[in-house]
Design an enzyme around this catalytic site. Sequence first.
Site, short mmCIF file in Angstrom:
data_model
loop_
_atom_site.label_atom_id
_atom_site.label_comp_id
_atom_site.label_asym_id
_atom_site.label_seq_id
_atom_site.Cartn_x
_atom_site.Cartn_y
_atom_site.Cartn_z
N GLY A 13 -2.67 -1.09 -5.06
CA GLY A 13 -2.21 -0.33 -3.90
C GLY A 13 -1.78 -1.25 -2.77
O GLY A 13 -1.87 -0.91 -1.59
N THR A 15 0.95 -2.24 -1.49
CA THR A 15 2.05 -1.93 -0.58
C THR A 15 1.83 -0.62 0.17
O THR A 15 2.70 -0.18 0.91
CB THR A 15 3.38 -1.84 -1.36
OG1 THR A 15 3.29 -0.79 -2.34
CG2 THR A 15 3.69 -3.16 -2.07
N ALA A 19 -3.41 -0.55 2.71
CA ALA A 19 -3.28 -2.01 2.63
C ALA A 19 -2.60 -2.56 3.89
O ALA A 19 -3.04 -3.58 4.44
CB ALA A 19 -2.49 -2.39 1.39
N ARG A 47 3.28 -0.24 -7.71
CA ARG A 47 4.45 0.15 -8.51
C ARG A 47 5.74 -0.48 -8.00
O ARG A 47 6.68 -0.69 -8.76
CB ARG A 47 4.61 1.67 -8.50
CG ARG A 47 3.58 2.41 -9.36
CD ARG A 47 3.94 3.87 -9.47
NE ARG A 47 3.03 4.59 -10.36
CZ ARG A 47 3.20 5.85 -10.72
NH1 ARG A 47 4.25 6.53 -10.27
NH2 ARG A 47 2.33 6.43 -11.53
N ASP A 90 2.26 -0.52 -13.05
CA ASP A 90 2.09 0.93 -13.11
C ASP A 90 0.80 1.21 -13.86
O ASP A 90 0.69 0.95 -15.06
CB ASP A 90 3.29 1.56 -13.83
CG ASP A 90 3.20 3.07 -13.89
OD1 ASP A 90 2.12 3.64 -13.57
OD2 ASP A 90 4.20 3.70 -14.29
N LYS A 145 -12.62 5.61 -2.59
CA LYS A 145 -12.62 7.05 -2.83
C LYS A 145 -11.19 7.58 -2.79
O LYS A 145 -10.30 6.92 -2.23
CB LYS A 145 -13.50 7.76 -1.80
CG LYS A 145 -12.92 7.81 -0.38
CD LYS A 145 -13.69 8.77 0.47
CE LYS A 145 -12.95 8.98 1.79
NZ LYS A 145 -12.82 10.31 2.23
N ASP A 174 -17.49 3.26 0.79
CA ASP A 174 -17.41 4.26 1.84
C ASP A 174 -17.27 3.47 3.14
O ASP A 174 -18.22 2.83 3.59
CB ASP A 174 -18.66 5.13 1.88
CG ASP A 174 -18.55 6.26 2.91
OD1 ASP A 174 -17.85 6.08 3.92
OD2 ASP A 174 -19.17 7.32 2.72
N HIS A 175 -16.07 3.46 3.71
CA HIS A 175 -15.80 2.53 4.81
C HIS A 175 -16.68 2.80 6.03
O HIS A 175 -16.86 1.91 6.87
CB HIS A 175 -14.32 2.54 5.18
CG HIS A 175 -13.88 3.73 5.97
ND1 HIS A 175 -13.38 4.87 5.38
CD2 HIS A 175 -13.85 3.95 7.30
CE1 HIS A 175 -13.07 5.75 6.32
NE2 HIS A 175 -13.34 5.22 7.48
N LYS A 179 -19.02 0.14 9.33
CA LYS A 179 -18.90 0.21 10.78
C LYS A 179 -20.12 -0.40 11.45
O LYS A 179 -21.26 -0.17 11.04
CB LYS A 179 -18.72 1.66 11.24
CG LYS A 179 -17.37 2.27 10.87
CD LYS A 179 -17.29 3.71 11.34
CE LYS A 179 -15.92 4.32 11.03
NZ LYS A 179 -14.87 3.78 11.87
N ASP A 232 -13.61 15.94 1.53
CA ASP A 232 -13.03 14.76 2.16
C ASP A 232 -14.03 14.03 3.05
O ASP A 232 -14.09 12.80 3.04
CB ASP A 232 -11.81 15.16 2.99
CG ASP A 232 -11.08 13.98 3.60
OD1 ASP A 232 -10.89 12.98 2.88
OD2 ASP A 232 -10.72 14.05 4.78
N HIS A 237 -18.72 10.54 3.94
CA HIS A 237 -19.18 9.93 5.17
C HIS A 237 -20.40 10.61 5.79
O HIS A 237 -21.38 9.96 6.14
CB HIS A 237 -18.05 9.92 6.21
CG HIS A 237 -16.78 9.34 5.70
ND1 HIS A 237 -16.73 8.26 4.85
CD2 HIS A 237 -15.48 9.69 5.92
CE1 HIS A 237 -15.47 7.97 4.57
NE2 HIS A 237 -14.70 8.82 5.21
#
Length: 487
Positions: A13, A15, A19, A47, A90, A145, A174-175, A179, A232, A237
Amino acid sequence: MTRDPVAQLLLFGATGDLARRMLLPSLFNLHADGLLPEAFVITGAARQDIDDAGYATMAREALGEFLPDDRKDDAKIDSFVARLRYQACDLSDPKSFPSLAEKVGDVSGGLAIYLSTAPSLFESAIEGLQSVNLTGDTVRVGLEKPLGYDLPSSQEINDTVARAFPETRIFRIDHYLGKETVQNILALRFGNSFFEPVWNARGIDNVQITIAETVGLEDRAGYYEGAGALRDMVTNHILQLLALIAMEPPARFDKDDVRDEKAKVFRSLRPIAPEESQAQTVTGQYFGGAVGGKIVRGYDEELGYDSDVETFVAIKAHVDNWRWQGVPFYLRTGKRMAKRQSEIAIQFKPVPHSMFAGRGGLLQPNTLVIRLQPDETIELLVMAKEPGLDRDGVRLREVPLKLSLDSEFSGQRRRIAYERLLLDLIEGDQTLFVRRDEVEAQWRWTDAIRAGWAANGTKPKHYPAGTWGPSAAIALTERDGVTWQDD
């Protein structure tokens, strides 16, 4: 712990928006501060059919757009870009992987893979990596995720990954756990002796966790329609935040002890049965309104068709164990709300007797507020006497004891979450990553809520954009004599 840095990072991922906004700036910051191994190589994969030079140009543009001005150093950007390579790949095409493996080359020095993909592509991605020997003992994998959309799909993904990687080499991201303020929950609880005696059902009346966003769909319509607010934000979170508040003290700050205690919390969450769903959960969907003084469209208008997907959810949860029996945990998240706010409010029980009542003094229960964004602060609301002679009675007022992490640590640069998580992935520290039993326990609990919605034919209640959600969410707490912490 003993750190075991790898020599390479394979970034899938590479591009994409994540990222460009987060991963490349985070990796650059680690590079600029001398935290990456000297010969460390980053291979981007996506891709898009570009070469090394094209990716270098894209990376420079991303850094130019998303780095703060004080971090833009041409010489350091040049040396960072020199670490980058790129290979088109791909994930759904097995023929893509041999050329990827050739680009990565020798992995005997260790390889970390950052895999962010749709749930439907996990199996082909892992099989493709296995087919070209990119899953061996020197390789670890970070999984972004969503890891499925319910318990069965999550188990299927976990089974697929487990066929190639043992749990000790799997880093589920889990970002929120990266924190600074989230980690300060542990420092606040377990580094200060005065909280522990009252951090339980005897001292705490209720806990509120809110993650409110002012944005709408933006460019996430495809994902959000298949997820909704519960999947979500709550499954990931919010439940992780709940676990940090509710967990027992770990013996050590390491990957096993911390995650063992979090897993116990998830296993202790009281399932919400279908007959309780209407009373203990609220769902909503925003329609047109005003946010920040700007007129915005409703969810269906943004989407282009009518949808029953929830953009707001509020839940009254319970942790059924000795420490928390009878304490409600109110969870709330939504889009297009009154303001952007992520915080935890812990309301303590009132004093057993007020000596000031006969003199007109009114007491409020103490509240500890941990704000995660937009400002990182810890605030304890305490009662104090207003100055005066008190001839007409004692006047008491709630005043804040406030710690601003930005101000208190102004001499130190604040790290964004992905800097910490990427460095821990590179160095092999799993403490801030989510274990399989945690993930599946979280899904088990939220799947039961969705089953209750289906059994009751629950449809989201509409709320105007720019507000705090449906009025039913206010009633969820007011029935218990509790008010949401909206300041």
